[in-house]
Motif scaffolding. Sequence first.
Motif, PDB file in Angstrom:
ATOM      1  N   LYS A  92       0.850  -1.192   0.000  1.00 39.73           N
ATOM      2  CA  LYS A  92       0.000   0.000   0.000  1.00 39.73           C
ATOM      3  C   LYS A  92       0.885   1.241   0.000  1.00 39.73           C
ATOM      4  O   LYS A  92       1.152   1.838   1.044  1.00 39.73           O
ATOM      5  CB  LYS A  92      -0.920  -0.005   1.222  1.00 39.73           C
ATOM      6  N   PRO A  93       1.361   1.639  -1.177  1.00 43.35           N
ATOM      7  CA  PRO A  93       2.271   2.789  -1.244  1.00 43.35           C
ATOM      8  C   PRO A  93       1.604   4.083  -0.774  1.00 43.35           C
ATOM      9  O   PRO A  93       0.386   4.212  -0.825  1.00 43.35           O
ATOM     10  CB  PRO A  93       2.649   2.864  -2.720  1.00 43.35           C
ATOM     11  N   ARG A  94       2.426   4.974  -0.318  1.00 43.34           N
ATOM     12  CA  ARG A  94       1.970   6.284   0.155  1.00 43.34           C
ATOM     13  C   ARG A  94       2.798   7.354  -0.527  1.00 43.34           C
ATOM     14  O   ARG A  94       3.868   7.096  -1.067  1.00 43.34           O
ATOM     15  CB  ARG A  94       2.154   6.424   1.666  1.00 43.34           C
ATOM     16  N   GLY A  95       2.322   8.563  -0.474  1.00 38.71           N
ATOM     17  CA  GLY A  95       3.060   9.685  -1.034  1.00 38.71           C
ATOM     18  C   GLY A  95       4.369   9.920  -0.279  1.00 38.71           C
ATOM     19  O   GLY A  95       4.434   9.737   0.938  1.00 38.71           O
ATOM     20  N   VAL A  96       5.396  10.302  -1.014  1.00 38.78           N
ATOM     21  CA  VAL A  96       6.706  10.524  -0.407  1.00 38.78           C
ATOM     22  C   VAL A  96       6.623  11.571   0.693  1.00 38.78           C
ATOM     23  O   VAL A  96       7.152  11.375   1.797  1.00 38.78           O
ATOM     24  CB  VAL A  96       7.730  10.946  -1.493  1.00 38.78           C
ATOM     25  N   HIS A  97       5.962  12.675   0.434  1.00 34.90           N
ATOM     26  CA  HIS A  97       5.867  13.731   1.446  1.00 34.90           C
ATOM     27  C   HIS A  97       5.052  13.268   2.653  1.00 34.90           C
ATOM     28  O   HIS A  97       5.383  13.615   3.792  1.00 34.90           O
ATOM     29  CB  HIS A  97       5.274  15.003   0.851  1.00 34.90           C
ATOM     30  N   ASP A  98       4.006  12.496   2.412  1.00 35.76           N
ATOM     31  CA  ASP A  98       3.213  11.964   3.524  1.00 35.76           C
ATOM     32  C   ASP A  98       4.062  11.084   4.430  1.00 35.76           C
ATOM     33  O   ASP A  98       3.946  11.140   5.656  1.00 35.76           O
ATOM     34  CB  ASP A  98       2.009  11.164   3.007  1.00 35.76           C
ATOM     35  N   LEU A  99       4.920  10.282   3.836  1.00 37.39           N
ATOM     36  CA  LEU A  99       5.774   9.412   4.645  1.00 37.39           C
ATOM     37  C   LEU A  99       6.810  10.213   5.433  1.00 37.39           C
ATOM     38  O   LEU A  99       7.186   9.822   6.536  1.00 37.39           O
ATOM     39  CB  LEU A  99       6.465   8.357   3.781  1.00 37.39           C
ATOM     40  N   ALA A 119      -3.866   9.544   2.656  1.00 32.64           N
ATOM     41  CA  ALA A 119      -2.564   9.347   3.306  1.00 32.64           C
ATOM     42  C   ALA A 119      -2.603   8.178   4.290  1.00 32.64           C
ATOM     43  O   ALA A 119      -1.593   7.531   4.522  1.00 32.64           O
ATOM     44  CB  ALA A 119      -2.128  10.623   4.020  1.00 32.64           C
ATOM     45  N   ARG A 120      -3.749   7.916   4.868  1.00 31.77           N
ATOM     46  CA  ARG A 120      -3.925   6.813   5.817  1.00 31.77           C
ATOM     47  C   ARG A 120      -2.821   6.790   6.886  1.00 31.77           C
ATOM     48  O   ARG A 120      -2.226   5.768   7.179  1.00 31.77           O
ATOM     49  CB  ARG A 120      -3.992   5.472   5.078  1.00 31.77           C
ATOM     50  N   PHE A 121      -2.551   7.958   7.457  1.00 31.58           N
ATOM     51  CA  PHE A 121      -1.478   8.069   8.450  1.00 31.58           C
ATOM     52  C   PHE A 121      -1.651   7.098   9.611  1.00 31.58           C
ATOM     53  O   PHE A 121      -0.698   6.477  10.057  1.00 31.58           O
ATOM     54  CB  PHE A 121      -1.407   9.497   9.004  1.00 31.58           C
ATOM     55  N   GLY A 122      -2.867   6.987  10.105  1.00 28.11           N
ATOM     56  CA  GLY A 122      -3.122   6.169  11.288  1.00 28.11           C
ATOM     57  C   GLY A 122      -2.888   4.690  11.119  1.00 28.11           C
ATOM     58  O   GLY A 122      -2.764   3.958  12.095  1.00 28.11           O
ATOM     59  N   SER A 123      -2.787   4.223   9.873  1.00 32.29           N
ATOM     60  CA  SER A 123      -2.539   2.798   9.658  1.00 32.29           C
ATOM     61  C   SER A 123      -1.054   2.488   9.537  1.00 32.29           C
ATOM     62  O   SER A 123      -0.683   1.321   9.355  1.00 32.29           O
ATOM     63  CB  SER A 123      -3.285   2.310   8.403  1.00 32.29           C
ATOM     64  N   LEU A 124      -0.222   3.505   9.642  1.00 29.56           N
ATOM     65  CA  LEU A 124       1.225   3.285   9.587  1.00 29.56           C
ATOM     66  C   LEU A 124       1.722   2.876  10.961  1.00 29.56           C
ATOM     67  O   LEU A 124       1.300   3.424  11.979  1.00 29.56           O
ATOM     68  CB  LEU A 124       1.940   4.560   9.133  1.00 29.56           C
TER      69      LEU A 124
END
Length: 132
Positions: A92-99, A119-124
């Motif tokens: 599940k790739p994410r945006g570079v800036h989001d990461l 971005a699905r931050f909370g699932s990281l």
Amino acid sequence: MARRLILDTNLLIEYERGTLDRASLDADELAIAAVTVAEFRVGIELAGTVERAADRARFLALVLTGVDVLDYTERTAAEHARLLAATRRDGKPRGVHDLIIAAHAAETGRTILSRDATARFGSLPGVLAESP
């Protein structure tokens, strides 16, 4: 009790537009990632008029007086690599800036405040996130 937050770019834009309840953040310790500054500056560069660019630049200068700007450090890089590997493993790739923003959150123990559902931050792993 004050929350330790990292504002995602979309919240910074809402703040500028006056669509975010600014008072709801008054008691919180706020930070933004340096990459968020870059993303916001893209909006300054692409503003349709000189006046709009100047308004955005003034807003950003004001914001920068009241928040911590988180620099990309070796510790941030380690968290970024860990999160990038996790997203590759789960497919599940994410945006570079989001990461990068997520890496700052993991590194500092701050919670990301964002409305960006993609971005699905909370699932990281190791990242806390909430929506205002």
